[in-house]
Motif scaffolding. Sequence first.
Motif, PDB file in Angstrom:
ATOM      1  N   ALA A  95      19.672  92.383  20.113  1.00  0.00           N
ATOM      2  CA  ALA A  95      20.652  93.268  19.477  1.00  0.00           C
ATOM      3  C   ALA A  95      21.914  93.363  20.334  1.00  0.00           C
ATOM      4  O   ALA A  95      23.005  93.572  19.805  1.00  0.00           O
ATOM      5  CB  ALA A  95      20.045  94.653  19.261  1.00  0.00           C
ATOM      6  N   ALA A  96      21.762  93.175  21.646  1.00  0.00           N
ATOM      7  CA  ALA A  96      22.894  93.305  22.564  1.00  0.00           C
ATOM      8  C   ALA A  96      23.736  92.038  22.662  1.00  0.00           C
ATOM      9  O   ALA A  96      24.926  92.101  22.964  1.00  0.00           O
ATOM     10  CB  ALA A  96      22.394  93.696  23.951  1.00  0.00           C
ATOM     11  N   ASP A  97      23.112  90.877  22.414  1.00  0.00           N
ATOM     12  CA  ASP A  97      23.822  89.600  22.571  1.00  0.00           C
ATOM     13  C   ASP A  97      23.205  88.583  21.624  1.00  0.00           C
ATOM     14  O   ASP A  97      22.069  88.152  21.826  1.00  0.00           O
ATOM     15  CB  ASP A  97      23.713  89.124  24.019  1.00  0.00           C
ATOM     16  N   ARG A  98      23.933  88.216  20.596  1.00  0.00           N
ATOM     17  CA  ARG A  98      23.411  87.312  19.563  1.00  0.00           C
ATOM     18  C   ARG A  98      23.005  85.949  20.117  1.00  0.00           C
ATOM     19  O   ARG A  98      22.250  85.232  19.493  1.00  0.00           O
ATOM     20  CB  ARG A  98      24.441  87.113  18.446  1.00  0.00           C
ATOM     21  N   ARG A  99      23.512  85.569  21.268  1.00  0.00           N
ATOM     22  CA  ARG A  99      23.178  84.264  21.849  1.00  0.00           C
ATOM     23  C   ARG A  99      21.808  84.258  22.514  1.00  0.00           C
ATOM     24  O   ARG A  99      21.290  83.212  22.865  1.00  0.00           O
ATOM     25  CB  ARG A  99      24.228  83.868  22.893  1.00  0.00           C
ATOM     26  N   VAL A 100      21.233  85.429  22.707  1.00  0.00           N
ATOM     27  CA  VAL A 100      19.990  85.573  23.470  1.00  0.00           C
ATOM     28  C   VAL A 100      18.805  85.738  22.527  1.00  0.00           C
ATOM     29  O   VAL A 100      18.843  86.524  21.592  1.00  0.00           O
ATOM     30  CB  VAL A 100      20.095  86.798  24.418  1.00  0.00           C
ATOM     31  N   MET A 101      17.744  84.992  22.819  1.00  0.00           N
ATOM     32  CA  MET A 101      16.476  85.151  22.102  1.00  0.00           C
ATOM     33  C   MET A 101      15.532  85.971  22.977  1.00  0.00           C
ATOM     34  O   MET A 101      15.487  85.789  24.190  1.00  0.00           O
ATOM     35  CB  MET A 101      15.837  83.797  21.789  1.00  0.00           C
ATOM     36  N   MET A 102      14.780  86.827  22.318  1.00  0.00           N
ATOM     37  CA  MET A 102      13.844  87.701  23.012  1.00  0.00           C
ATOM     38  C   MET A 102      12.414  87.348  22.614  1.00  0.00           C
ATOM     39  O   MET A 102      12.163  86.966  21.468  1.00  0.00           O
ATOM     40  CB  MET A 102      14.102  89.166  22.636  1.00  0.00           C
ATOM     41  N   GLY A 103      11.505  87.499  23.545  1.00  0.00           N
ATOM     42  CA  GLY A 103      10.082  87.475  23.247  1.00  0.00           C
ATOM     43  C   GLY A 103       9.637  88.924  23.182  1.00  0.00           C
ATOM     44  O   GLY A 103       9.932  89.709  24.089  1.00  0.00           O
ATOM     45  N   VAL A 104       8.967  89.298  22.100  1.00  0.00           N
ATOM     46  CA  VAL A 104       8.610  90.698  21.870  1.00  0.00           C
ATOM     47  C   VAL A 104       7.110  90.799  21.602  1.00  0.00           C
ATOM     48  O   VAL A 104       6.581  90.071  20.754  1.00  0.00           O
ATOM     49  CB  VAL A 104       9.395  91.274  20.666  1.00  0.00           C
ATOM     50  N   LEU A 105       6.450  91.698  22.307  1.00  0.00           N
ATOM     51  CA  LEU A 105       5.037  91.956  22.082  1.00  0.00           C
ATOM     52  C   LEU A 105       4.896  92.773  20.801  1.00  0.00           C
ATOM     53  O   LEU A 105       5.540  93.807  20.636  1.00  0.00           O
ATOM     54  CB  LEU A 105       4.461  92.737  23.269  1.00  0.00           C
ATOM     55  N   THR A 106       4.059  92.316  19.899  1.00  0.00           N
ATOM     56  CA  THR A 106       3.819  93.045  18.657  1.00  0.00           C
ATOM     57  C   THR A 106       2.717  94.086  18.876  1.00  0.00           C
ATOM     58  O   THR A 106       2.012  94.059  19.900  1.00  0.00           O
ATOM     59  CB  THR A 106       3.390  92.095  17.527  1.00  0.00           C
ATOM     60  N   GLY A 107       2.541  94.964  17.900  1.00  0.00           N
ATOM     61  CA  GLY A 107       1.444  95.922  17.962  1.00  0.00           C
ATOM     62  C   GLY A 107       0.098  95.220  18.029  1.00  0.00           C
ATOM     63  O   GLY A 107      -0.799  95.633  18.769  1.00  0.00           O
ATOM     64  N   THR A 108      -0.025  94.139  17.277  1.00  0.00           N
ATOM     65  CA  THR A 108      -1.268  93.350  17.290  1.00  0.00           C
ATOM     66  C   THR A 108      -1.487  92.724  18.665  1.00  0.00           C
ATOM     67  O   THR A 108      -2.618  92.678  19.166  1.00  0.00           O
ATOM     68  CB  THR A 108      -1.214  92.256  16.205  1.00  0.00           C
ATOM     69  N   GLY A 109      -0.402  92.267  19.290  1.00  0.00           N
ATOM     70  CA  GLY A 109      -0.501  91.705  20.633  1.00  0.00           C
ATOM     71  C   GLY A 109      -0.914  92.753  21.653  1.00  0.00           C
ATOM     72  O   GLY A 109      -1.732  92.482  22.546  1.00  0.00           O
ATOM     73  N   ARG A 110      -0.371  93.960  21.528  1.00  0.00           N
ATOM     74  CA  ARG A 110      -0.750  95.045  22.437  1.00  0.00           C
ATOM     75  C   ARG A 110      -2.228  95.395  22.255  1.00  0.00           C
ATOM     76  O   ARG A 110      -2.948  95.602  23.234  1.00  0.00           O
ATOM     77  CB  ARG A 110       0.119  96.274  22.213  1.00  0.00           C
ATOM     78  N   GLU A 111      -2.688  95.437  21.014  1.00  0.00           N
ATOM     79  CA  GLU A 111      -4.101  95.708  20.756  1.00  0.00           C
ATOM     80  C   GLU A 111      -4.990  94.638  21.380  1.00  0.00           C
ATOM     81  O   GLU A 111      -6.022  94.957  21.987  1.00  0.00           O
ATOM     82  CB  GLU A 111      -4.363  95.776  19.250  1.00  0.00           C
ATOM     83  N   LEU A 112      -4.592  93.370  21.232  1.00  0.00           N
ATOM     84  CA  LEU A 112      -5.371  92.285  21.831  1.00  0.00           C
ATOM     85  C   LEU A 112      -5.427  92.436  23.350  1.00  0.00           C
ATOM     86  O   LEU A 112      -6.488  92.285  23.959  1.00  0.00           O
ATOM     87  CB  LEU A 112      -4.782  90.922  21.452  1.00  0.00           C
ATOM     88  N   LEU A 113      -4.289  92.748  23.957  1.00  0.00           N
ATOM     89  CA  LEU A 113      -4.250  92.932  25.403  1.00  0.00           C
ATOM     90  C   LEU A 113      -5.143  94.103  25.815  1.00  0.00           C
ATOM     91  O   LEU A 113      -5.915  93.995  26.779  1.00  0.00           O
ATOM     92  CB  LEU A 113      -2.811  93.161  25.878  1.00  0.00           C
ATOM     93  N   GLU A 114      -5.081  95.201  25.095  1.00  0.00           N
ATOM     94  CA  GLU A 114      -5.892  96.365  25.427  1.00  0.00           C
ATOM     95  C   GLU A 114      -7.386  96.073  25.264  1.00  0.00           C
ATOM     96  O   GLU A 114      -8.203  96.593  26.025  1.00  0.00           O
ATOM     97  CB  GLU A 114      -5.474  97.561  24.569  1.00  0.00           C
ATOM     98  N   GLN A 115      -7.741  95.238  24.296  1.00  0.00           N
ATOM     99  CA  GLN A 115      -9.147  94.857  24.107  1.00  0.00           C
ATOM    100  C   GLN A 115      -9.605  93.876  25.183  1.00  0.00           C
ATOM    101  O   GLN A 115     -10.757  93.907  25.617  1.00  0.00           O
ATOM    102  CB  GLN A 115      -9.346  94.226  22.731  1.00  0.00           C
ATOM    103  N   THR A 116      -8.712  92.987  25.573  1.00  0.00           N
ATOM    104  CA  THR A 116      -9.059  91.913  26.500  1.00  0.00           C
ATOM    105  C   THR A 116      -9.002  92.338  27.958  1.00  0.00           C
ATOM    106  O   THR A 116      -9.791  91.860  28.773  1.00  0.00           O
ATOM    107  CB  THR A 116      -8.116  90.709  26.275  1.00  0.00           C
ATOM    108  N   ALA A 117      -8.094  93.234  28.307  1.00  0.00           N
ATOM    109  CA  ALA A 117      -7.862  93.606  29.710  1.00  0.00           C
ATOM    110  C   ALA A 117      -9.142  94.050  30.434  1.00  0.00           C
ATOM    111  O   ALA A 117      -9.389  93.580  31.554  1.00  0.00           O
ATOM    112  CB  ALA A 117      -6.768  94.663  29.811  1.00  0.00           C
ATOM    113  N   PRO A 118      -9.963  94.911  29.847  1.00  0.00           N
ATOM    114  CA  PRO A 118     -11.175  95.307  30.588  1.00  0.00           C
ATOM    115  C   PRO A 118     -12.097  94.118  30.895  1.00  0.00           C
ATOM    116  O   PRO A 118     -12.681  94.046  31.983  1.00  0.00           O
ATOM    117  CB  PRO A 118     -11.871  96.299  29.643  1.00  0.00           C
ATOM    118  N   HIS A 119     -12.209  93.188  29.966  1.00  0.00           N
ATOM    119  CA  HIS A 119     -13.053  92.008  30.175  1.00  0.00           C
ATOM    120  C   HIS A 119     -12.448  91.092  31.240  1.00  0.00           C
ATOM    121  O   HIS A 119     -13.168  90.530  32.068  1.00  0.00           O
ATOM    122  CB  HIS A 119     -13.243  91.247  28.861  1.00  0.00           C
TER     123      HIS A 119
END
Length: 159
Positions: A95-119
């Motif tokens: 949003a700050a610079d149209r030339r820049v691409m961002m990688g963004v963690l989705t809600g599904t990605g956060r859920e996967l991380l939260e499920q996987t982290a303890p293991h």
Amino acid sequence: MDTTTDVNWLNPAEAGAWRSYIEVQSDLVNAIERDLGEHGLTLGDYQVLVYLSEANDSAMRMCDLADALQLSPSGLTRRLDGLVAGGFVKREGSAADRRVMMGVLTGTGRELLEQTAPHHVESVRRRIFDHLDEGQVAVLQSIFDAVATGLAADAAASA
């Protein structure tokens, strides 16, 4: 082996330490990878999710993410393809610079991380820290901090 050159050969203790490292490091990474594989992730995938989860707004510029992961831009693209296809990460313009691409963690990605982290933590503990006492853990950190400092100095000198 040519011993006539002026080489500062490893002494027996150094050679033993080096061999121990090279003989265990790929086995260790493979074991941790197998454990993450049970959750459909590689260690590289897991790293992406962790870095994004720790970033402001769960987003990083692609170039910064590539640097953090020590990947080329094309290597990062390949690494993200599966995570994007799975809905765990998305690519979006800044949003700050149209030339820049961002990688963004989705809600599904956060859920996967939260499920996987303890293991994952249990895997790391079982494979490394359960075999070390407190003093060895401190020495291990000191060793890798010293190696990292040396690598950074070498990189700065060659830049």
